[in-house]
Design an enzyme around this catalytic site. Structure first.
Site, mmCIF file in Angstrom:
data_model
loop_
_atom_site.group_PDB
_atom_site.id
_atom_site.type_symbol
_atom_site.label_atom_id
_atom_site.label_comp_id
_atom_site.label_asym_id
_atom_site.label_seq_id
_atom_site.Cartn_x
_atom_site.Cartn_y
_atom_site.Cartn_z
ATOM 1 N N HIS A 1 -76.304 49.050 132.393
ATOM 2 C CA HIS A 1 -75.982 50.041 133.125
ATOM 3 C C HIS A 1 -74.720 49.560 134.037
ATOM 4 C CE1 HIS A 1 -80.334 50.730 132.658
ATOM 5 N NE2 HIS A 1 -79.975 51.820 132.465
ATOM 6 N N SER A 30 -84.003 49.146 129.583
ATOM 7 C CA SER A 30 -85.213 49.323 130.926
ATOM 8 C C SER A 30 -86.476 48.905 130.382
ATOM 9 C CB SER A 30 -85.165 50.635 131.628
ATOM 10 O OG SER A 30 -83.948 50.792 132.012
ATOM 11 N N LYS A 42 -75.221 52.074 123.212
ATOM 12 C CA LYS A 42 -76.964 51.985 122.572
ATOM 13 C C LYS A 42 -77.560 53.268 122.218
ATOM 14 C CE LYS A 42 -80.964 49.950 123.660
ATOM 15 N NZ LYS A 42 -81.667 51.311 124.526
HETATM 16 P P1 AMP Z 1 -80.877 55.178 130.598
HETATM 17 O O1 AMP Z 1 -81.191 54.511 132.205
HETATM 18 O O2 AMP Z 1 -81.464 54.244 129.680
HETATM 19 O O3 AMP Z 1 -81.091 56.454 130.448
HETATM 20 O O4 AMP Z 1 -79.418 54.601 130.150
HETATM 21 C C1 AMP Z 1 -78.358 55.251 131.059
HETATM 22 C C2 AMP Z 1 -77.066 54.878 130.363
HETATM 23 O O5 AMP Z 1 -76.910 53.492 130.377
HETATM 24 C C3 AMP Z 1 -77.004 55.640 128.893
HETATM 25 O O6 AMP Z 1 -75.796 55.935 128.939
HETATM 26 C C4 AMP Z 1 -77.551 54.460 128.014
HETATM 27 O O7 AMP Z 1 -76.698 54.517 126.912
HETATM 28 C C5 AMP Z 1 -76.556 53.154 128.959
HETATM 29 N N1 AMP Z 1 -76.994 51.764 128.405
HETATM 30 C C6 AMP Z 1 -78.482 51.384 128.453
HETATM 31 N N2 AMP Z 1 -78.713 50.311 127.805
HETATM 32 C C7 AMP Z 1 -77.298 49.924 127.644
HETATM 33 C C8 AMP Z 1 -76.916 48.667 127.038
HETATM 34 N N3 AMP Z 1 -77.534 47.737 126.717
HETATM 35 N N4 AMP Z 1 -75.440 48.579 126.796
HETATM 36 C C9 AMP Z 1 -74.674 49.703 127.184
HETATM 37 N N5 AMP Z 1 -75.036 50.563 127.963
HETATM 38 C C10 AMP Z 1 -76.255 51.231 127.953
#
Ligand code: AMP
Length: 282
Positions: free
Chosen positions: A37, A186, A149
């Site tokens: 993030h 997460s 991702k």
């Molecule tokens: P989330 O909180 O899982 O909804 O993710 C929020 C944003 O962070 C989304 O655009 C995800 O694709 C990005 N994200 C989550 N994990 C990663 C990672 N390991 N590397 C890069 N971006 C990530």
């Protein structure tokens, strides 16, 4: 960095930034923040004048009630982490703030939403489109930053922006990994130690798949990856697909034109992990 929990207060604050003509970058997240993030926030800071980060665990994108209930919520440490970044505006609304009435909108993303995650998580991408379009309406960003991702999610968001004619540039950001190759997520926090120990096998096999391109057929590589991962007993592959990076249609042969991506979903016990790798650019 300032915390906003209501739409009106955030919009009032952002109105001033908009009127100065500043470029606003937006990073929507569901919290339990990690380096993945933060890399999005960093990229947003390098391309925009103002960075807005939202944390909202969106109920409409969870097709599994337990998954929603167990999703990690770590608001205080998230705020501490964000305070070390270029984030100026932090938006953390309650569910009733985002959805004062139930969102009944139905999006149509055709093939993009029926394969892979769409096939195994019915309604998931409709919920993603509902919340992201709602957050876009609230923040009115110039650019929004998403991680590769969630590869299929990015294809859906790009299509949503095209369908709604939104003047927002979607910026894809690279996958950030742990030292052992496991894609940061997460959900990694929820892995019991024995599952955490074997989870890096997922990326090891994606890398093997990349090495085997043109040495083996598409089908042989798919079988190889599934068998290798399932052989551990602790991991269960839900799907491993090799798809075109824009249409998400299955690739049958390496001679097809276009960029090919290997996308995988694996259960490590009760925790579902996803990852992907660019296999071939043609
Ligand atoms: P989330 O909180 O899982 O909804 O993710 C929020 C944003 O962070 C989304 O655009 C995800 O694709 C990005 N994200 C989550 N994990 C990663 C990672 N390991 N590397 C890069 N971006 C990530």
């Amino acid at each position: 960095m300032k915390l906003y929990t209501t739409i009106t207060s955030l919009q009032n604050a952002l109105k001033e930034e908009h009127s100065k003509g500043l470029k606003i970058g937006f990073v929507p997240t569901m919290g339990a923040l990690h380096q993945g993030h933060l890399s999005l926030v960093e990229t947003a800071g390098s391309m925009c004048d103002i960075v807005v980060v939202s944390i909202f665990v969106n109920p409409t994108q969870f097709n599994d009630k337990n998954d929603l209930a167990n999703y990690p919520r770590t608001l205080e440490s998230d705020m501490n982490l964000l305070a070390t970044t270029r984030c100026e505006y932090f938006f953390s609304p309650a569910v009733e703030e985002v959805y004062p009435v139930p969102d009944t909108r139905k999006f149509d993303f055709g093939n993009l939403e029926t394969v892979m995650e769409g096939a195994f998580r019915p309604g998931h991408f409709n919920g993603v489109a509902q919340v992201v379009s709602r957050l876009f309406e609230i923040v009115l960003p110039d650019m929004a930053f998403f991680g590769r991702k969630d590869f299929q999610q990015m294809a859906i968001i790009k299509d949503m922006v095209r369908q709604l004619n939104l003047p927002i540039e979607i910026v894809p950001c690279d996958i950030i990994r742990e030292k052992d190759g496991l894609a940061m997520s997460s959900r990694n926090k929820l892995l019991l130690p024995e599952y955490r120990n074997c989870a890096p096998l997922i990326y090891q096999n994606l890398r093997d798949a990349k090495y085997l391109v043109n040495l083996k057929t598409v089908q042989e590589i798919k079988d190889y990856v599934v068998n290798q991962i399932n052989a551990t007993q602790l991991l269960r592959v839900e799907y491993f697909e090799i798809v075109d990076d824009t249409t998400l249609m299955s690739v049958e042969s390496w001679s097809e034109t276009g960029t090919k991506v290997g996308c995988i979903a694996v259960y490590a016990g009760k925790i579902r992990l996803i990852d992907n790798i660019i296999l071939d650019i043609n």
